[in-house]
Scaffold this active site. Structure first.
Site, PDB file in Angstrom:
ATOM      1  N   GLY A 197       0.767  -1.241   0.000  1.00 15.88           N
ATOM      2  CA  GLY A 197       0.000   0.000   0.000  1.00 15.88           C
ATOM      3  C   GLY A 197       0.799   1.293   0.000  1.00 15.88           C
ATOM      4  N   PRO A 255       6.958  12.465  -1.852  1.00 15.39           N
ATOM      5  CG  PRO A 255       7.695  14.661  -2.110  1.00 15.39           C
ATOM      6  CD  PRO A 255       7.731  13.316  -2.764  1.00 15.39           C
ATOM      7  CE  LYS A 288      16.173   9.576  10.431  1.00 17.21           C
ATOM      8  NZ  LYS A 288      16.543  10.084  11.777  1.00 17.21           N
ATOM      9  N   GLY A 289      13.276   5.026   7.700  1.00 16.62           N
ATOM     10  CA  GLY A 289      11.969   4.384   7.535  1.00 16.62           C
ATOM     11  C   GLY A 289      10.817   5.271   7.958  1.00 16.62           C
ATOM     12  N   GLY A 296       7.027   3.822   7.698  1.00 18.27           N
ATOM     13  CA  GLY A 296       5.752   3.124   7.897  1.00 18.27           C
ATOM     14  C   GLY A 296       5.333   2.879   9.337  1.00 18.27           C
ATOM     15  CD  GLU A 297       6.699  -0.556  10.871  1.00 20.26           C
ATOM     16  OE1 GLU A 297       5.776  -0.998  11.567  1.00 20.26           O
ATOM     17  OE2 GLU A 297       6.885  -0.927   9.689  1.00 20.26           O
TER      18      GLU A 297
END
Ligand code: FES
Ligand code: FES
Lengths: 211, 744
Positions: free
Chosen positions: B474, B638, B707-708, B710-711
């Site tokens: 997603g 973005p 950097k990540g 999703g969390e």
């Protein structure tokens, strides 16, 4: 052995040709059933179920995305499974199969409907529009354009249902404010959480008057 | 200095999703929608007791039902070869499907009915009659806390997050002047992606399998299945082209996938198995119910002297599930004395699974509420309190952060939400019948990178195809990868295609733990660089000055290859294919992390601000405004990043206000299995929100500077809501979800 009474009851209200169809078949079964030995054997081997399989098909005449279909279907088949499993129109999604998520939203005679809650045979003679029938050939419907522009989705699974609902929401006159849109789009769950973008897409389409 | 950070308005007009058109037209084919000849349908039969032994399964009626092809259970399963092997991994012991008559939880798959249509399979499943020798089942964590155990993982990895840990002194909070000592409960939460978990299993040969499967890792699923069925790895092919959400629920192989494969073996035809919505709350994992005890002590100036944090989480009887609930307590703040203790409680429930922001989302709820509670005791602004305890380096690993813009996050967010409107005294702002409050909380998650490869196919017409096994559940992976390639090469995004979700494509990790952009993006960069080197080599045969070209300066402009160092040396792309009459160039690129994680501590950070309105008579909570400020390094895509962040807020609002998997402890049955009972946020629950990104490059993790994401977009949201509700009402709810009954 054959429960004609219930069958006839189910038959009521269905198209008259399917009723004739049914009577013809049921007399064949009655003939088998009347032979005592055959009846016992049939019941032992559950042949009654096998036979009923042959007769439990009803005629359905339905227009989907402008195309006419004349079908034989089991009465327990939902409109959603007719679309997805039989006609391979998989744009309409199954999210819950019990009327709680809106992923299966289609237009039946112009009205938004949860196709998982509607038996296919209840739509005899109806005109159905699914997400596959919304665009005009290669040209996307303004709502589809707006969903892309405003990123009204992530995984895309709730999206066909959201778009069908959104188009209907405007047609119904339920898109006059942000609050109203939120209220009347609350039957369509988006677990990815694209809600704010969906509202923006609907507002833009409504303002553009293109629906 | 020019503004670097991104706000809504900067992002709304950025590049749209590359797969937008197929998704809005219904053309995208998700797992259950792939068409195969001779398809059959499988429907599961579930146990109806929470613990016991199956004494009989009567399948006769089902077998005779019209259209039914087979009924399979432990009595006639073709068997899973792995179950017969010795020395199996003792920590990760999957439920052994149809292996014996034992029942470990209510809802366990115990048989499957295969028929030629879905309706017939469903009806057939309703005809299977099962009897049990029933035993008492245990599903309540609080009642069974005495059964808590130290996970085996802790013994195997004594330095890990599940082992008992002490920095400085244990229970040092007791010596501090100001103390908070409370218990927090996070109930079980179901992932409930909108797409139902589905699989179509086909045995192409005796030892060859093709699976169309909902998974977050095509290659990892293939490897796991190959192991279970003892097949050569290359003989299992997994396709997951479109995944309709997952949030962690598709990070492993679940019993229904094994069932479909067994069924396909039995009937020698492709079997499609789609879970029902209700089954999604106990067959594909869930965020586990977790009880936490947090004690925290500070001096008058807000300096935290000691923090003690304990966690007790649910797991199943057959498998130990652990997650990093305690990590944030160890690294987020500069606290000299920290002790943590992690326990799990085996119960008659299915195995949990990581759910978005796994562990950290649960841990941050307790920690960030406790910090908020402390701020009221100290009569100190909660942002100020966090700044006083800001960690200039990682206090756990004792090495510098690779990058940390938390201070900027607090500042940007406070300005945006209007933090100055907040009253220090709870229950002091009234808006008609509504009480108004503001809350803040912080989130963090490790920024990871794994190894990956990408294959590029470049054509004379200037179009580029990139392939990777990675999934897209997603976030818009094809979109962000296309953006990275377009930026690197100069090619227009519409001339790039990115294909994914196929185990035969080049190596990629699972899509989970916010590592996709860092991992696969790095491989895209490496591949693009390799392609440029190859093109320059070919160009040098026409113009020798290309021998000195370096990838950074090479780009593709329209139909030409350009070197910014030597603008006059342009060559036509098509001409580079002529000499050996190539129809396409195929290039591979690999990327892997180096030693950087030994020198730097890699984390993404987020700060969430919530304005909550609480109805004074009914206790209904409405979120009126939400602002997230995110430090995830450079933002690669973005528009999709903004959507992903909004999704995190929505998930966090669900966690805070409504989501609750309730089990009837008398039977072990889940009573909130459907969307009618398990409430998730709907359109009317969600306001317009402002997503902000600091957008400062991380210098060390990967070439994109990212950097990540999703969390961290969900970690910290639930405590921000709880803190806002307290500020509005003066009522502290420590047991999620914050439903109206807890406020009136
Ligand atoms: S599938 Fe019809 S409402 Fe969910
Ligand atoms: S876009 Fe994934 S559920 Fe709505």
């Amino acid at each position: 052995m054959i429960e004609n009474k219930t069958r006839e009851k189910e038959d009521e209200g269905m198209a008259s040709n399917s009723r004739r169809d049914f009577l013809k078949k049921s007399s064949v079964i009655t003939a088998i059933a009347l032979t005592p030995v055959a009846a016992v054997k049939a019941s032992d081997l559950k042949l009654d179920e096998r036979l009923s399989e042959a007769i439990e098909q009803m005629s359905l005449s339905i227009e989907i995305n402008g195309q006419q279909y004349n079908l034989k279907v089991e009465p327990r088949l939902t409109l959603l499974d007719l679309l997805r499993e039989r006609l391979k129109l998989t744009g309409t999604k199954k999210g819950c199969d019990q009327g709680q998520c809106g992923a299966c939203t289609v237009h039946v005679d112009g009205v938004r409907t949860n196709s998982c809650l509607s038996l296919a045979v209840m739509n005899d003679g109806a005109k159905v529009t699914t997400i596959e029938g919304l665009a005009n050939g290669h040209e996307l419907h303004p709502m589809q354009e707006a969903f892309i522009k405003h990123d009204g989705f992530q995984c895309g699974y709730c999206t066909p249902g959201q778009i069908m609902s959104a188009v209907a929401c405007i047609h119904e006159g339920h898109a006059n404010s942000e609050t109203e849109i939120r209220e009347f789009m609350s039957g369509n769950i988006c677990r990815c959480g694209a809600y704010a973008n969906i509202v923006n897409a609907i507002r833009e389409v409504k303002a553009g008057g293109k629906v | 200095m020019s503004k670097k950070h991104l706000e809504n308005a900067d992002m709304e007009l950025a590049m749209s999703r590359v797969d937008g058109r197929v998704k809005v037209t219904g053309a995208a084919k998700y797992t259950a929608e792939v068409q195969l000849p001779e398809l059959t349908y499988g429907v599961l039969v579930e146990s109806t007791v929470g613990q016991g032994v199956i004494t009989s399964i009567d399948t006769k009626k089902a077998e005779w039902a019209p259209g039914v092809i087979a009924v399979i259970s432990h009595l006639n399963t073709p068997g899973v070869p792995e179950y017969k092997l010795q020395n199996q991994d003792v920590i990760q012991k999957q439920l052994r499907v149809f292996n014996d008559a034992n029942v470990y939880f209510n809802g366990q798959p115990i048989a499957v009915v295969v028929a030629d249509t879905l309706e017939r399979a469903q009806y057939g499943a309703s005809l299977v009659k099962v009897t049990y020798s029933k035993e008492k089942s245990f599903s309540n964590l609080k009642d069974n806390i005495a059964r808590a155990i130290v996970p085996k993982k802790a013994k195997a990895d004594p330095k890990g997050m599940t082992s008992d840990f002490i920095r400085g002194r244990a229970e040092a909070y007791k010596d501090a002047e100001f103390q908070v000592n409370e218990e927090y409960i996070q109930p079980s939460e179901a992932h409930h992606p909108m797409e139902l978990h589905s699989i179509i299993a086909t045995w192409d040969a005796e030892d060859k399998l093709t699976l169309v499967d909902k998974t977050q890792g095509s290659q990892q699923t293939a490897a796991s299945i190959a192991k279970s069925f003892q097949l050569p790895a290359e003989n299992v092919k997994v396709l997951s082209t479109y995944v309709g959400g997952a949030f962690g629920s598709a990070l492993r192989v679940w019993p229904h996938e094994i069932v479909a494969i067994l069924a396909a073996k039995k009937v020698q035809k492709p079997v499609k198995l789609v879970l029902h919505r209700n089954q999604m709350s106990y067959m594909v994992g869930y965020r586990p119910y977790t009880l936490q005890k947090v004690a925290i002590g500070a001096s008058k100036d807000g300096k935290i002297l000691g923090l003690s944090h304990e966690s007790y989480g649910k797991t199943s009887m057959y498998e130990e599930f652990t997650e990093n609930v305690l990590i944030m307590s160890r690294m987020m703040y500069d606290i000299p004395n920290v002790d943590t203790k992690y326990r799990i409680v085996p119960l008659n429930v299915s195995t949990p699974a990581p759910m978005r922001g796994p562990g950290e989302a649960t841990g941050s709820f307790a920690l960030e509420c406790a910090i908020d509670e402390l701020s009221y005791k100290l009569k100190m602004d909660p942002i100020e309190l966090r700044l006083v305890n800001y960690a200039a380096q990682d206090p756990d690993k004792k090495i510098p952060w690779s990058s940390n813009f938390l201070k900027e996050c607090y500042q940007l967010g406070a300005d945006k939400i209007g933090w100055n409107k907040r009253k220090a005294e709870p229950d002091s702002i009234q808006d008609g019948e509504w009480k108004v409050g503001y809350g803040v909380a912080t989130g963090t998650f490790g920024a990871f990178r794994n190894a990956a490869s990408v294959k590029a196919t470049f054509k004379p017409d200037g179009t580029l195809l990139l392939q990777s096994a990675i999934a897209d559940i997603g976030p818009g992976t094809a979109t962000s990868m296309t953006a990275i390639a377009a930026k690197n090469l100069g090619i227009q995004p519409e001339n790039i295609a990115f294909q994914l979700g196929n185990s035969t494509f080049p190596k990629a990790p699972m899509q989970g733990g916010s590592n996709t952009v860092a991992t696969v993006g790095s491989a895209v960069v490496a591949t693009c660089d390799n392609l440029k080197v190859e093109l320059a080599k070919r160009a040098a045969k026409q113009k020798p000055e290309w021998n000195n070209a370096i990838p950074k300066n090479i780009s593709i402009v329209g139909t030409q290859l350009v070197n910014s160092d030597e603008p006059s040396s342009k060559v036509e792309i098509a001409s580079l294919f002529k000499e050996d009459n190539l129809s396409e160039l195929v290039i591979k690129g690999d990327a892997a992390p180096g030693e950087e994680s030994k020198k730097y501590s890699f984390y993404s950070f987020s700060v969430h601000f919530i304005e909550a309105h609480v109805h004074e008579l009914t206790g209904v909570v409405r979120i009126k405004n939400a602002v997230s400020v995110i430090d995830c390094g450079t933002v690669v895509s973005p528009k999709t990043a903004r959507s992903q962040s909004m999704g995190g807020i929505v998930g966090g609002i669900g966690m805070a206000l409504m989501e609750d998997v309730v089990i009837d402890d008398r039977t072990g049955r889940t009573v909130t299995a459907s969307f009618g009972d398990y409430h998730v946020p709907v359109q009317a629950d969600i306001p317009q929100m402002e997503m902000m990104f600091v957008n400062e490059k991380d210098p060390y993790l990967n070439p994109m500077g990212s950097k990540g994401l999703g969390e961290i977009v969900i970690i910290g949201v639930a405590p921000a809501v709880a803190n806002a509700v307290y500020n509005a009402t003066g009522k502290r709810v420590r047991h999620l979800p914050i439903t109206p009954d807890k406020l009136i």
